[in-house]
Design a protein around this motif. Structure first.
Motif, short mmCIF file in Angstrom:
data_model
loop_
_atom_site.label_atom_id
_atom_site.label_comp_id
_atom_site.label_asym_id
_atom_site.label_seq_id
_atom_site.Cartn_x
_atom_site.Cartn_y
_atom_site.Cartn_z
N ILE A 101 0.85 -1.18 0.00
CA ILE A 101 0.00 0.00 0.00
C ILE A 101 0.89 1.23 0.00
O ILE A 101 1.74 1.40 0.87
N ARG A 102 0.67 2.10 -0.98
CA ARG A 102 1.41 3.35 -1.07
C ARG A 102 0.44 4.49 -0.82
O ARG A 102 -0.40 4.79 -1.65
N VAL A 103 0.57 5.14 0.34
CA VAL A 103 -0.31 6.24 0.71
C VAL A 103 0.31 7.54 0.21
O VAL A 103 1.44 7.86 0.57
N ASP A 104 -0.43 8.26 -0.62
CA ASP A 104 0.06 9.53 -1.15
C ASP A 104 -0.26 10.70 -0.22
O ASP A 104 0.55 11.61 -0.08
N SER A 105 -1.44 10.70 0.36
CA SER A 105 -1.80 11.80 1.24
C SER A 105 -2.84 11.36 2.26
O SER A 105 -3.56 10.39 2.04
N PHE A 106 -2.89 12.09 3.36
CA PHE A 106 -3.86 11.85 4.42
C PHE A 106 -4.35 13.22 4.85
O PHE A 106 -3.59 14.02 5.39
N THR A 107 -5.61 13.53 4.60
CA THR A 107 -6.20 14.83 4.92
C THR A 107 -7.23 14.66 6.02
O THR A 107 -8.12 13.81 5.91
N ILE A 108 -7.14 15.48 7.06
CA ILE A 108 -8.07 15.41 8.19
C ILE A 108 -9.01 16.60 8.14
O ILE A 108 -8.59 17.72 7.90
N THR A 109 -10.30 16.34 8.37
CA THR A 109 -11.28 17.42 8.48
C THR A 109 -11.71 17.55 9.95
O THR A 109 -11.52 16.63 10.74
N SER A 110 -12.31 18.65 10.27
CA SER A 110 -12.73 18.93 11.64
C SER A 110 -13.81 17.94 12.09
O SER A 110 -14.56 17.42 11.28
N ALA A 111 -13.87 17.73 13.38
CA ALA A 111 -14.86 16.81 13.94
C ALA A 111 -16.26 17.41 13.88
O ALA A 111 -16.44 18.62 14.01
N GLU A 112 -17.25 16.55 13.67
CA GLU A 112 -18.65 16.97 13.58
C GLU A 112 -19.45 16.22 14.65
O GLU A 112 -19.25 15.02 14.86
N PRO A 113 -20.39 16.91 15.29
CA PRO A 113 -21.22 16.22 16.29
C PRO A 113 -22.26 15.32 15.63
O PRO A 113 -22.79 15.63 14.58
N LEU A 114 -22.52 14.18 16.27
CA LEU A 114 -23.54 13.25 15.82
C LEU A 114 -24.75 13.36 16.73
O LEU A 114 -24.69 13.96 17.80
N GLU A 115 -25.86 12.76 16.33
CA GLU A 115 -27.10 12.82 17.10
C GLU A 115 -26.98 12.16 18.47
O GLU A 115 -27.63 12.57 19.42
N ASN A 116 -26.15 11.15 18.57
CA ASN A 116 -26.02 10.43 19.84
C ASN A 116 -25.02 11.07 20.79
O ASN A 116 -24.69 10.48 21.82
N GLY A 117 -24.50 12.25 20.47
CA GLY A 117 -23.58 12.95 21.36
C GLY A 117 -22.11 12.72 21.08
O GLY A 117 -21.26 13.38 21.65
N LEU A 118 -21.79 11.76 20.22
CA LEU A 118 -20.40 11.51 19.87
C LEU A 118 -19.91 12.52 18.83
O LEU A 118 -20.71 13.19 18.17
N GLN A 119 -18.61 12.60 18.70
CA GLN A 119 -17.98 13.43 17.68
C GLN A 119 -17.35 12.50 16.65
O GLN A 119 -16.76 11.48 17.01
N LYS A 120 -17.47 12.85 15.37
CA LYS A 120 -16.86 12.04 14.31
C LYS A 120 -15.86 12.89 13.55
O LYS A 120 -16.20 13.94 13.00
N CYS A 121 -14.62 12.43 13.56
CA CYS A 121 -13.57 13.09 12.81
C CYS A 121 -13.27 12.22 11.60
O CYS A 121 -13.17 11.00 11.71
N GLN A 122 -13.14 12.85 10.45
CA GLN A 122 -12.95 12.08 9.22
C GLN A 122 -11.65 12.48 8.55
O GLN A 122 -11.26 13.64 8.55
N GLY A 123 -11.00 11.49 7.96
CA GLY A 123 -9.79 11.72 7.20
C GLY A 123 -9.94 11.11 5.82
O GLY A 123 -10.61 10.09 5.65
N ALA A 124 -9.35 11.77 4.82
CA ALA A 124 -9.35 11.26 3.45
C ALA A 124 -7.97 10.73 3.14
O ALA A 124 -6.97 11.42 3.32
N LEU A 125 -7.92 9.51 2.68
CA LEU A 125 -6.66 8.82 2.41
C LEU A 125 -6.59 8.52 0.92
O LEU A 125 -7.51 7.91 0.38
#
Length: 151
Positions: A101-125
């Protein structure tokens, strides 16, 4: 590389960095729990690279669920550093899928609140690989003769 093998390799990288985490493949969990990851395929692009190879680019969305925004961002940053800087150690040759596996980039976006109270942070690989093109097999030359003449 097959899609399942590549996602399996990414899952192995995540579980190597976070051994106690659960990683979901291809779809988000119905009821996410803090400390879980999800690997989703966002896009696959195939391009002609040469006469003998096809360039394959896949973009994945990796999500992490946490109870606080800080935890979500810190853990995703930790994963990003691990994938980009540390996971290529030759001593960690776990499976054949991980090493190719050759990873070219990893981009992180800000965390977003979910309905159940958790936060979800997403990254694009963004991952690249090359696949060989199949050619029709040719018959081998079985017998050759040389004729020479002297002048």
């Amino acid at each position: 590389m097959l899609l399942a093998d590549e996602v399996g390799g990414l899952t192995e990288l995540i579980t190597r960095r976070f051994p106690d985490s659960t990683v979901h493949w291809f779809q988000e969990p119905a009821e996410p729990v803090a400390g879980e990851f999800v690997v989703l395929l966002k896009q696959e692009v195939r391009r002609s690279d040469s006469r003998s190879h096809t360039l394959l680019e896949r973009q994945y969305a990796i999500g992490y669920y946490a109870s606080t925004v800080e935890t979500a961002l810190y853990e995703m940053e930790s994963l990003s550093r691990y994938v980009m800087n540390e996971s290529t150690d030759s001593g960690e040759a776990g499976s054949a899928g991980t090493l190719s596996i050759r990873v070219d980039s990893f981009t992180i976006t800000s965390a977003e609140p979910l309905e159940n109270g958790l936060q979800k942070c997403q990254g694009a690989l963004l991952v690249q690989s090359r696949e060989p093109i199949r050619f029709r097999s040719q018959d081998k030359i079985k017998h050759m003769e040389f004729r020479t003449t002297n002048n």
